[in-house]
Design an enzyme around this catalytic site. Structure first.
Site, PDB file in Angstrom:
ATOM      1  N   CYS A   1       0.838  -1.198   0.000  1.00  0.00           N
ATOM      2  CA  CYS A   1       0.000   0.000   0.000  1.00  0.00           C
ATOM      3  C   CYS A   1       0.879   1.256   0.000  1.00  0.00           C
ATOM      4  CB  CYS A   1      -0.965  -0.039   1.184  1.00  0.00           C
ATOM      5  SG  CYS A   1      -2.327   1.137   1.055  1.00  0.00           S
TER       6      CYS A   1
ATOM      7  N   HIS B   1      -3.543  -5.191   0.388  1.00  0.00           N
ATOM      8  CA  HIS B   1      -3.015  -5.718   1.658  1.00  0.00           C
ATOM      9  C   HIS B   1      -3.071  -7.245   1.656  1.00  0.00           C
ATOM     10  CE1 HIS B   1      -2.590  -1.953   3.996  1.00  0.00           C
ATOM     11  NE2 HIS B   1      -3.516  -1.518   3.156  1.00  0.00           N
TER      12      HIS B   1
ATOM     13  N   GLU C   1      -1.538  -9.330   3.433  1.00  0.00           N
ATOM     14  CA  GLU C   1      -1.435  -9.923   4.772  1.00  0.00           C
ATOM     15  C   GLU C   1      -2.803 -10.297   5.343  1.00  0.00           C
ATOM     16  OE1 GLU C   1      -1.456  -5.391   5.628  1.00  0.00           O
ATOM     17  OE2 GLU C   1      -0.864  -6.767   4.025  1.00  0.00           O
TER      18      GLU C   1
END
Length: 541
Positions: free
Chosen positions: A379, A513, A515
């Protein structure tokens, strides 16, 4: 017919209700049940989207674009069940809903009160949007006795009566402090916590006790006696060396057994093979790599909870331990501070907002590019890497982001229009901050011959976003001439999603993102590839 498990907490906050809920969900799954996990948050914010990460921790984003509590990340990582907007509610959302109904006249002139109107709205949330789940596990945020949490406790008390014992179970998580000078565990805080819960009409049927020392049988019987429980329903929760050892630990203490006993379920023992395999890899790695995470919220590591876990998952996939060096990006704005990156095997710059520390992140990206150290920008970390490449490689010394002012070359600018399904979303500088970003799952098309296509193994991917600014597509041609490849774009080709350097061991920036979708039993491919590159880097150092 779904059964409901309500998990409350007492004595102190941060005892691990989220982990307890997630682990219980995983245990019920391992017994063959379908589960859904939910979080009821008593704070007045509509959602955590505008909260400082150093106060509340990370904001977890779901596929359908909800900004939620970080505990939903635990739920997904432990069960693999994607969270939804309907899985997290706050006092702010409940009161907004009630007030909107009052303004429309839905209450037909009645005096609007906490009971029944607010509690009814909470019950609607708990009971709504349920498919064919066997269990709905509801965690109530905060601790018993908090004034903000009283409407939620009253609502679940009412639900306990309405659903009946055969469909509702109350679990209370509490603390047994160990007084070192006395050499003993103290049960009185737990007794008072249960008494407080009983004073609002809720009697917990299972008590989970966080403790640093084992509970002996005498103490267990004492707790059971004073808290009106069977001794078997007092569950010991000792600290463990890995959060992924929690399901096995809770099972061995009998948590899921007590849940099944309460509901009269005679089912098979859970298959915990997957969790045992994960824990074995965590405990017995073949090596170690060090990743430098250059962020701005490093004073509270929960600000990057999903990120830290995703790096661990990448280590599990490569059978190595991942040591994380948390580095405040502001230090890299000082002379000589770049030496902090000399011994790392990979550099990761995560998401963030605001100008503070941005130049330090740009320097970290430049260090990784020049020294051929694996780099992963997520990001904001991708945006800073693109600005660094624009300044250093593409001939735009005035490159910057309009988030910080009016740069000569706005390489990164405010995202004002994008497509979500069949709807066009529009924003401007005057839009509210809360919930106005590009949020949730969006598709991305990967470029043929790119590194990311090799990593994902498929041309179209879907990832979760949370950002207000975007790399300016108008600079694509100049940046690609300098060696920075735009290897992932939105389906309409207008929004840059992924960049990479072809002449670098591993240099990738992503606007989304990843994750948020990584799990210990299913590590995200980007984190798997990043840690693999870090392992290779470690062999060169």
């Amino acid at each position: 017919m779904a059964r409901f498990i309500f998990i409350t907490g007492g004595v102190v906050s941060s005892l691990g209700k989220g982990l307890c809920s997630a682990a219980l969900g995983a245990l019920l799954q391992a017994r063959g049940f379908k589960v859904r996990l939910r979080k009821l948050d008593p704070y007045l914010n509509v959602d955590p989207g505008t909260m400082s990460p150093t106060q509340h921790g990370e904001v977890y984003v779901t596929d359908d674009g909800a900004e939620t509590d970080l505990d939903l990340g635990h739920y997904e990582r432990f069960t693999g069940v994607p969270g939804r907007k309907s899985d997290n509610v706050t006092t702010g959302q409940i009161y907004s809903k009630v007030i909107a109904r009052e303004r429309r006249g839905d209450y037909l002139g009645a005096t609007v009160q906490v009971i029944p109107h607010v509690t009814d709205a909470i019950k609607e949330f708990v009971l709504g949007d349920i498919d064919d789940e066997d269990f709905i596990v509801c965690e109530i945020g905060g601790t018993v006795g908090d004034i903000e949490g009283l409407p939620f406790l009253e609502a679940i008390r009412q639900l306990g009566n309405e659903l009946g014992r055969e469909r509702a179970l109350f679990i209370h998580l509490t603390l047994l402090p160990y007084i070192k000078t006395a050499g003993e565990l103290k049960t009185k805080p737990t007794q008072h916590s249960v008494k407080e819960l009983q004073s609002v009409g809720i009697r917990p049927e299972v008590l989970v006790c966080r403790t640093e020392q084992p509970i002996d049988e005498g103490e267990r019987r004492k707790i059971a006696l004073f808290c009106n429980l069977r001794p078997e329903a007092v569950i010991q929760a000792l600290d463990v060396d890995s959060i992924y050892a929690v399901p096995r630990a809770y099972h061995e203490e009998g948590l899921d057994t007590e849940v099944c006993r309460h509901f009269g379920l005679d089912v098979k023992e859970p298959d915990l093979t997957v969790w045992d395999g994960v824990v074995e890899r965590v405990r017995q790695p073949d090596g170690e790599v060090t990743i430098g995470v250059v962020g701005k919220y490093t004073s509270l590591i929960d600000s990057y909870k999903s990120l830290a876990e995703a790096l661990t998952h990448g280590g599990i996939a490569n059978n190595v331990k991942v040591k994380i060096n948390w580095l405040d990006s502001e230090i890299f704005e000082e002379d000589g501070a770049i030496q902090h990156l000399e011994d790392v095997h990979g550099i990761l710059v995560p998401g963030g907002f605001g100008e503070r520390g941005s130049e330090g992140k740009i320097k970290a990206a430049g260090f990784a590019r020049e020294r051929q150290v694996p780099y992963f920008g997520i990001c904001f970390g991708m945006q800073m890497a693109v600005i660094e490449a624009a300044r250093s490689l593409a001939g735009f010394p005035g490159a910057g982001s309009s988030e910080f002012g009016t740069p000569k070359d706005p390489i990164v600018g405010l995202l004002t229009e994008w497509t979500r399904g069949n709807r066009v979303e529009r924003r401007d500088n005057d839009s509210e901050l809360g919930g106005t970003m590009r949020l949730g799952a969006y598709s991305c098309i990967l470029r043929d011959g790119s590194r990311v296509l090799d990593i994902y193994g498929e041309r179209e991917i879907t990832e979760r976003h949370r950002h207000r600014y975007e790399v300016n597509i108008n600079y694509r041609e100049a940046l690609e001439r300098s060696g920075l490849t735009f290897s992932g774009l939105s389906p309409d080709g207008e929004l840059p999603e992924i960049v990479e350097l072809a002449d670098h061991p591993w240099f990738i920036g992503v606007q989304f993102h990843p994750e948020l979708k990584s799990k210990p039993f299913d590590p995200h491919p980007l984190f798997t590839a990043f840690i693999k590159a870090a392992v290779e880097q470690s062999r060169l150092m």
